[in-house]
Design a protein around this motif. Structure first.
Motif, PDB file in Angstrom:
ATOM      1  N   GLY A   1     -12.014  -1.075 -39.827  1.00 36.07           N
ATOM      2  CA  GLY A   1     -11.022  -2.071 -40.232  1.00 36.07           C
ATOM      3  C   GLY A   1     -10.406  -1.830 -41.597  1.00 36.07           C
ATOM      4  O   GLY A   1      -9.680  -2.663 -42.114  1.00 36.07           O
ATOM      5  N   LYS A   2     -10.709  -0.704 -42.212  1.00 35.98           N
ATOM      6  CA  LYS A   2     -10.145  -0.356 -43.524  1.00 35.98           C
ATOM      7  C   LYS A   2     -10.171   1.158 -43.664  1.00 35.98           C
ATOM      8  O   LYS A   2     -10.910   1.835 -42.957  1.00 35.98           O
ATOM      9  N   GLN A   3      -9.337   1.678 -44.547  1.00 33.13           N
ATOM     10  CA  GLN A   3      -9.395   3.116 -44.778  1.00 33.13           C
ATOM     11  C   GLN A   3     -10.510   3.430 -45.763  1.00 33.13           C
ATOM     12  O   GLN A   3     -10.983   2.552 -46.477  1.00 33.13           O
ATOM     13  N   ALA A   4     -10.949   4.677 -45.759  1.00 40.24           N
ATOM     14  CA  ALA A   4     -11.987   5.099 -46.704  1.00 40.24           C
ATOM     15  C   ALA A   4     -11.432   4.970 -48.118  1.00 40.24           C
ATOM     16  O   ALA A   4     -10.217   4.950 -48.329  1.00 40.24           O
ATOM     17  N   ASP A   5     -12.321   4.879 -49.088  1.00 44.56           N
ATOM     18  CA  ASP A   5     -11.883   4.614 -50.462  1.00 44.56           C
ATOM     19  C   ASP A   5     -11.300   5.824 -51.180  1.00 44.56           C
ATOM     20  O   ASP A   5     -10.451   5.669 -52.046  1.00 44.56           O
TER      21      ASP A   5
ATOM     22  N   TYR B   1     -14.399  19.442 -49.580  1.00 44.30           N
ATOM     23  CA  TYR B   1     -13.673  18.182 -49.702  1.00 44.30           C
ATOM     24  C   TYR B   1     -14.674  17.046 -49.569  1.00 44.30           C
ATOM     25  O   TYR B   1     -15.768  17.233 -49.013  1.00 44.30           O
ATOM     26  N   MET B   2     -14.292  15.862 -50.065  1.00 46.58           N
ATOM     27  CA  MET B   2     -15.180  14.704 -50.002  1.00 46.58           C
ATOM     28  C   MET B   2     -14.403  13.467 -49.580  1.00 46.58           C
ATOM     29  O   MET B   2     -13.295  13.234 -50.074  1.00 46.58           O
ATOM     30  N   ILE B   3     -15.007  12.701 -48.697  1.00 45.66           N
ATOM     31  CA  ILE B   3     -14.487  11.389 -48.319  1.00 45.66           C
ATOM     32  C   ILE B   3     -15.537  10.380 -48.753  1.00 45.66           C
ATOM     33  O   ILE B   3     -16.717  10.524 -48.405  1.00 45.66           O
ATOM     34  N   SER B   4     -15.118   9.382 -49.530  1.00 47.31           N
ATOM     35  CA  SER B   4     -16.067   8.380 -50.013  1.00 47.31           C
ATOM     36  C   SER B   4     -15.712   7.001 -49.499  1.00 47.31           C
ATOM     37  O   SER B   4     -14.540   6.648 -49.396  1.00 47.31           O
ATOM     38  N   ASP B   5     -16.749   6.247 -49.199  1.00 43.07           N
ATOM     39  CA  ASP B   5     -16.607   4.847 -48.816  1.00 43.07           C
ATOM     40  C   ASP B   5     -17.531   4.056 -49.728  1.00 43.07           C
ATOM     41  O   ASP B   5     -18.746   4.255 -49.723  1.00 43.07           O
ATOM     42  N   ASN B   6     -16.940   3.173 -50.549  1.00 44.30           N
ATOM     43  CA  ASN B   6     -17.728   2.421 -51.521  1.00 44.30           C
ATOM     44  C   ASN B   6     -18.681   1.430 -50.877  1.00 44.30           C
ATOM     45  O   ASN B   6     -19.771   1.197 -51.388  1.00 44.30           O
ATOM     46  N   GLU B   7     -18.268   0.823 -49.779  1.00 45.46           N
ATOM     47  CA  GLU B   7     -19.102  -0.156 -49.096  1.00 45.46           C
ATOM     48  C   GLU B   7     -19.043   0.072 -47.582  1.00 45.46           C
ATOM     49  O   GLU B   7     -18.390  -0.681 -46.864  1.00 45.46           O
ATOM     50  N   PRO B   8     -19.713   1.110 -47.105  1.00 41.95           N
ATOM     51  CA  PRO B   8     -19.663   1.386 -45.670  1.00 41.95           C
ATOM     52  C   PRO B   8     -20.333   0.274 -44.871  1.00 41.95           C
ATOM     53  O   PRO B   8     -21.413  -0.205 -45.229  1.00 41.95           O
TER      54      PRO B   8
END
Length: 189
Positions: A96-100, A112-119
């Motif tokens: 329901g949201k894009q990654a941070d 490369y890195m994909i981060s999610d602050n509150e998964p």
């Protein structure tokens, strides 16, 4: 007509905005962790591998569903376009949201890195002390790896718990592409 056949006969595009309750999702994810934990010899790496395998199976289906819904028939072949697709479209569909954030390592051309602050997947998970280094985000890494494999961009994908002030459950997905992918990318520039 029973309820099972009614669900199967629905138009796949009409169910696009249906959501699963957060409680149901977290209960299912918690059961997946317990199921996996009972089938490993006790090492954190084995448990993370099991979670990643679950995520891989989900990722294959996610990319099929998104391609079906998009109906544009266009397949992206560049690294950044595919990572941006994962960062925005895949994350929005699943959570329901894009990654941070989406970042490229400054020194390594293949990382490369994909981060999610509150998964969402770690929202209600508490890790026992004997599994203190467990990254439940391995499930997310499996999803990302499946999508990249489907795009013919083989990579080693790992998840790391990366707690920071204000974001105790922050998870970073680290993607290391095969050298063949980097070489092919250079040809497109």
């Amino acid at each position: 007509m029973d309820q099972g056949s009614e669900i199967l006969s629905r138009n796949i595009n009409k169910t696009k905005n249906n959501e699963v309750s957060l409680n149901a999702f977290n209960f299912l994810f918690s059961e997946m962790i317990q199921y996996s934990q009972q089938r490993v010899s006790g090492t954190v790496q084995e448990l993370e591998k099991k979670l990643s395998d679950f995520g891989y199976r989900v990722g294959i289906r996610v990319v099929e569903l998104l391609n079906w819904r998009e109906k544009n028939g266009k397949r992206e072949i560049k690294i950044l376009q595919n990572l941006y697709f994962i960062h925005t479209n895949v994350w929005k569909m699943l959570f329901g949201k894009q990654a941070d954030s989406l970042e490229k390592h400054t020194e390594k051309e293949d990382e490369y890195m994909i981060s999610d602050n509150e998964p969402i997947i770690t929202k209600f998970i508490s890790v026992p002390k004997d599994y203190h280094s467990l990254a439940c985000g391995a499930f997310l890494a499996g999803i990302v790896e499946a999508i990249l494999d489907g795009a013919q961009l083989p990579a080693k994908v790992e998840a790391f718990a990366n707690p920071q002030e204000g974001f105790p459950t922050k998870t970073t997905i680290v993607i290391n592409f095969d050298q063949s992918v980097i070489d092919r990318e250079k040809l497109f520039q």
